[in-house]
Design a protein around this motif. Structure first.
Motif, PDB file in Angstrom:
ATOM      1  N   GLU A  88     -42.710 -23.706 -49.194  1.00  0.00           N
ATOM      2  CA  GLU A  88     -43.531 -24.806 -48.680  1.00  0.00           C
ATOM      3  C   GLU A  88     -42.777 -25.735 -47.735  1.00  0.00           C
ATOM      4  O   GLU A  88     -43.334 -26.177 -46.735  1.00  0.00           O
ATOM      5  CB  GLU A  88     -44.083 -25.613 -49.857  1.00  0.00           C
ATOM      6  CG  GLU A  88     -45.031 -26.711 -49.452  1.00  0.00           C
ATOM      7  CD  GLU A  88     -45.605 -27.452 -50.650  1.00  0.00           C
ATOM      8  OE1 GLU A  88     -45.922 -28.637 -50.489  1.00  0.00           O
ATOM      9  OE2 GLU A  88     -45.721 -26.847 -51.729  1.00  0.00           O
ATOM     10  N   ILE A  89     -41.513 -26.033 -48.044  1.00  0.00           N
ATOM     11  CA  ILE A  89     -40.834 -27.076 -47.283  1.00  0.00           C
ATOM     12  C   ILE A  89     -39.695 -26.618 -46.379  1.00  0.00           C
ATOM     13  O   ILE A  89     -39.294 -27.356 -45.497  1.00  0.00           O
ATOM     14  CB  ILE A  89     -40.310 -28.195 -48.209  1.00  0.00           C
ATOM     15  CG1 ILE A  89     -39.162 -27.702 -49.069  1.00  0.00           C
ATOM     16  CG2 ILE A  89     -41.435 -28.801 -49.020  1.00  0.00           C
ATOM     17  CD1 ILE A  89     -38.432 -28.819 -49.802  1.00  0.00           C
ATOM     18  N   CYS A  90     -39.182 -25.433 -46.577  1.00  0.00           N
ATOM     19  CA  CYS A  90     -38.013 -25.019 -45.797  1.00  0.00           C
ATOM     20  C   CYS A  90     -38.410 -24.625 -44.371  1.00  0.00           C
ATOM     21  O   CYS A  90     -39.199 -23.699 -44.175  1.00  0.00           O
ATOM     22  CB  CYS A  90     -37.299 -23.853 -46.476  1.00  0.00           C
ATOM     23  SG  CYS A  90     -35.832 -23.342 -45.562  1.00  0.00           S
ATOM     24  N   PRO A  91     -37.844 -25.310 -43.372  1.00  0.00           N
ATOM     25  CA  PRO A  91     -38.171 -24.988 -41.978  1.00  0.00           C
ATOM     26  C   PRO A  91     -37.349 -23.819 -41.422  1.00  0.00           C
ATOM     27  O   PRO A  91     -37.618 -23.336 -40.331  1.00  0.00           O
ATOM     28  CB  PRO A  91     -37.825 -26.283 -41.240  1.00  0.00           C
ATOM     29  CG  PRO A  91     -36.685 -26.842 -42.016  1.00  0.00           C
ATOM     30  CD  PRO A  91     -37.003 -26.511 -43.464  1.00  0.00           C
ATOM     31  N   VAL A  92     -36.354 -23.375 -42.166  1.00  0.00           N
ATOM     32  CA  VAL A  92     -35.495 -22.282 -41.700  1.00  0.00           C
ATOM     33  C   VAL A  92     -36.277 -20.973 -41.751  1.00  0.00           C
ATOM     34  O   VAL A  92     -36.891 -20.651 -42.762  1.00  0.00           O
ATOM     35  CB  VAL A  92     -34.214 -22.176 -42.570  1.00  0.00           C
ATOM     36  CG1 VAL A  92     -33.361 -20.996 -42.144  1.00  0.00           C
ATOM     37  CG2 VAL A  92     -33.426 -23.476 -42.515  1.00  0.00           C
ATOM     38  N   ARG A  93     -36.259 -20.247 -40.656  1.00  0.00           N
ATOM     39  CA  ARG A  93     -36.957 -18.964 -40.578  1.00  0.00           C
ATOM     40  C   ARG A  93     -35.955 -17.841 -40.815  1.00  0.00           C
ATOM     41  O   ARG A  93     -34.819 -17.906 -40.341  1.00  0.00           O
ATOM     42  CB  ARG A  93     -37.621 -18.786 -39.206  1.00  0.00           C
ATOM     43  CG  ARG A  93     -38.711 -19.793 -38.941  1.00  0.00           C
ATOM     44  CD  ARG A  93     -39.880 -19.596 -39.901  1.00  0.00           C
ATOM     45  NE  ARG A  93     -40.486 -20.889 -40.209  1.00  0.00           N
ATOM     46  CZ  ARG A  93     -40.748 -21.317 -41.441  1.00  0.00           C
ATOM     47  NH1 ARG A  93     -40.467 -20.585 -42.482  1.00  0.00           N
ATOM     48  NH2 ARG A  93     -41.296 -22.482 -41.644  1.00  0.00           N
ATOM     49  N   PRO A  94     -36.366 -16.822 -41.543  1.00  0.00           N
ATOM     50  CA  PRO A  94     -35.434 -15.734 -41.861  1.00  0.00           C
ATOM     51  C   PRO A  94     -35.232 -14.775 -40.694  1.00  0.00           C
ATOM     52  O   PRO A  94     -36.077 -14.665 -39.801  1.00  0.00           O
ATOM     53  CB  PRO A  94     -36.138 -15.021 -43.019  1.00  0.00           C
ATOM     54  CG  PRO A  94     -37.588 -15.241 -42.757  1.00  0.00           C
ATOM     55  CD  PRO A  94     -37.674 -16.630 -42.169  1.00  0.00           C
ATOM     56  N   LEU A  95     -34.099 -14.089 -40.729  1.00  0.00           N
ATOM     57  CA  LEU A  95     -33.873 -12.953 -39.849  1.00  0.00           C
ATOM     58  C   LEU A  95     -34.757 -11.832 -40.360  1.00  0.00           C
ATOM     59  O   LEU A  95     -34.962 -11.704 -41.568  1.00  0.00           O
ATOM     60  CB  LEU A  95     -32.418 -12.502 -39.918  1.00  0.00           C
ATOM     61  CG  LEU A  95     -31.351 -13.508 -39.523  1.00  0.00           C
ATOM     62  CD1 LEU A  95     -29.978 -12.912 -39.777  1.00  0.00           C
ATOM     63  CD2 LEU A  95     -31.499 -13.916 -38.086  1.00  0.00           C
ATOM     64  N   LYS A  96     -35.270 -11.013 -39.482  1.00  0.00           N
ATOM     65  CA  LYS A  96     -36.150  -9.924 -39.911  1.00  0.00           C
ATOM     66  C   LYS A  96     -35.481  -8.597 -39.607  1.00  0.00           C
ATOM     67  O   LYS A  96     -35.574  -8.079 -38.503  1.00  0.00           O
ATOM     68  CB  LYS A  96     -37.503 -10.040 -39.227  1.00  0.00           C
ATOM     69  CG  LYS A  96     -38.234 -11.307 -39.629  1.00  0.00           C
ATOM     70  CD  LYS A  96     -39.572 -11.443 -38.958  1.00  0.00           C
ATOM     71  CE  LYS A  96     -40.222 -12.750 -39.420  1.00  0.00           C
ATOM     72  NZ  LYS A  96     -41.520 -12.954 -38.805  1.00  0.00           N
ATOM     73  N   TYR A  97     -34.765  -8.076 -40.598  1.00  0.00           N
ATOM     74  CA  TYR A  97     -34.099  -6.788 -40.447  1.00  0.00           C
ATOM     75  C   TYR A  97     -35.108  -5.650 -40.421  1.00  0.00           C
ATOM     76  O   TYR A  97     -34.893  -4.642 -39.780  1.00  0.00           O
ATOM     77  CB  TYR A  97     -33.109  -6.547 -41.584  1.00  0.00           C
ATOM     78  CG  TYR A  97     -31.903  -7.457 -41.553  1.00  0.00           C
ATOM     79  CD1 TYR A  97     -31.058  -7.496 -40.453  1.00  0.00           C
ATOM     80  CD2 TYR A  97     -31.602  -8.270 -42.634  1.00  0.00           C
ATOM     81  CE1 TYR A  97     -29.949  -8.318 -40.429  1.00  0.00           C
ATOM     82  CE2 TYR A  97     -30.484  -9.096 -42.621  1.00  0.00           C
ATOM     83  CZ  TYR A  97     -29.668  -9.111 -41.516  1.00  0.00           C
ATOM     84  OH  TYR A  97     -28.569  -9.924 -41.502  1.00  0.00           O
ATOM     85  N   GLN A 117     -39.682  -4.819 -40.947  1.00  0.00           N
ATOM     86  CA  GLN A 117     -41.019  -5.409 -40.902  1.00  0.00           C
ATOM     87  C   GLN A 117     -41.445  -5.919 -42.280  1.00  0.00           C
ATOM     88  O   GLN A 117     -42.235  -6.843 -42.402  1.00  0.00           O
ATOM     89  CB  GLN A 117     -42.035  -4.396 -40.380  1.00  0.00           C
ATOM     90  CG  GLN A 117     -41.811  -4.022 -38.923  1.00  0.00           C
ATOM     91  CD  GLN A 117     -41.878  -5.234 -38.003  1.00  0.00           C
ATOM     92  OE1 GLN A 117     -42.736  -6.085 -38.124  1.00  0.00           O
ATOM     93  NE2 GLN A 117     -40.946  -5.304 -37.054  1.00  0.00           N
ATOM     94  N   SER A 118     -40.917  -5.317 -43.323  1.00  0.00           N
ATOM     95  CA  SER A 118     -41.229  -5.722 -44.689  1.00  0.00           C
ATOM     96  C   SER A 118     -40.531  -7.042 -45.013  1.00  0.00           C
ATOM     97  O   SER A 118     -39.423  -7.302 -44.545  1.00  0.00           O
ATOM     98  CB  SER A 118     -40.746  -4.646 -45.666  1.00  0.00           C
ATOM     99  OG  SER A 118     -40.741  -5.134 -46.989  1.00  0.00           O
ATOM    100  N   THR A 119     -41.166  -7.870 -45.834  1.00  0.00           N
ATOM    101  CA  THR A 119     -40.520  -9.119 -46.254  1.00  0.00           C
ATOM    102  C   THR A 119     -39.274  -8.843 -47.087  1.00  0.00           C
ATOM    103  O   THR A 119     -38.426  -9.724 -47.221  1.00  0.00           O
ATOM    104  CB  THR A 119     -41.493 -10.018 -47.049  1.00  0.00           C
ATOM    105  OG1 THR A 119     -41.997  -9.294 -48.165  1.00  0.00           O
ATOM    106  CG2 THR A 119     -42.629 -10.499 -46.171  1.00  0.00           C
ATOM    107  N   TRP A 120     -39.143  -7.645 -47.621  1.00  0.00           N
ATOM    108  CA  TRP A 120     -37.930  -7.288 -48.368  1.00  0.00           C
ATOM    109  C   TRP A 120     -36.714  -7.280 -47.445  1.00  0.00           C
ATOM    110  O   TRP A 120     -35.588  -7.416 -47.896  1.00  0.00           O
ATOM    111  CB  TRP A 120     -38.085  -5.923 -49.039  1.00  0.00           C
ATOM    112  CG  TRP A 120     -39.042  -5.945 -50.180  1.00  0.00           C
ATOM    113  CD1 TRP A 120     -40.327  -5.516 -50.172  1.00  0.00           C
ATOM    114  CD2 TRP A 120     -38.798  -6.436 -51.492  1.00  0.00           C
ATOM    115  NE1 TRP A 120     -40.910  -5.713 -51.395  1.00  0.00           N
ATOM    116  CE2 TRP A 120     -39.991  -6.276 -52.231  1.00  0.00           C
ATOM    117  CE3 TRP A 120     -37.693  -7.014 -52.126  1.00  0.00           C
ATOM    118  CZ2 TRP A 120     -40.098  -6.664 -53.566  1.00  0.00           C
ATOM    119  CZ3 TRP A 120     -37.821  -7.383 -53.462  1.00  0.00           C
ATOM    120  CH2 TRP A 120     -39.012  -7.208 -54.149  1.00  0.00           C
ATOM    121  N   GLY A 121     -36.942  -7.127 -46.144  1.00  0.00           N
ATOM    122  CA  GLY A 121     -35.847  -7.088 -45.183  1.00  0.00           C
ATOM    123  C   GLY A 121     -35.550  -8.426 -44.531  1.00  0.00           C
ATOM    124  O   GLY A 121     -34.713  -8.503 -43.646  1.00  0.00           O
TER     125      GLY A 121
END
Length: 83
Positions: A30-39, A41-45
């Motif tokens: 909800e609050i974290c503005p940091v976006r993940p790296l996408k290794y 297409q799956s959210t597992w990556g």
């Protein structure tokens, strides 16, 4: 002595990133503005960089004067600040 502390990798999945920040996964999402790296297409990556999480958490420090910082409580009040 290093065995007394948890090992936090440079890139963490969402559950680990939330734990690193001391938040539940739901609150982290909800609050974290940091976006993940996408290794993949799956959210597992998806992985969150520890350095970016550190920068975000440091920006929340009320002991440091920064004009462009979004305060933690603003996430819950829609950016209107404490009343």
């Amino acid at each position: 002595m290093t065995g007394d502390f948890p090992y936090w990798p440079a890139a963490m999945n969402q559950k680990m990133a939330a734990a690193y920040c001391g938040l539940s996964v739901d609150l982290f999402k909800e609050i974290c503005p940091v976006r993940p790296l996408k290794y993949t297409q799956s959210t597992w990556g998806h992985r969150y960089l520890r350095q970016r999480l550190d920068e975000w958490m440091a920006s929340l420090d009320p002991n440091v004067k920064q004009s462009s910082v979004v305060k933690f409580e603003d996430f819950f009040s829609g950016g209107k600040g404490a009343a």
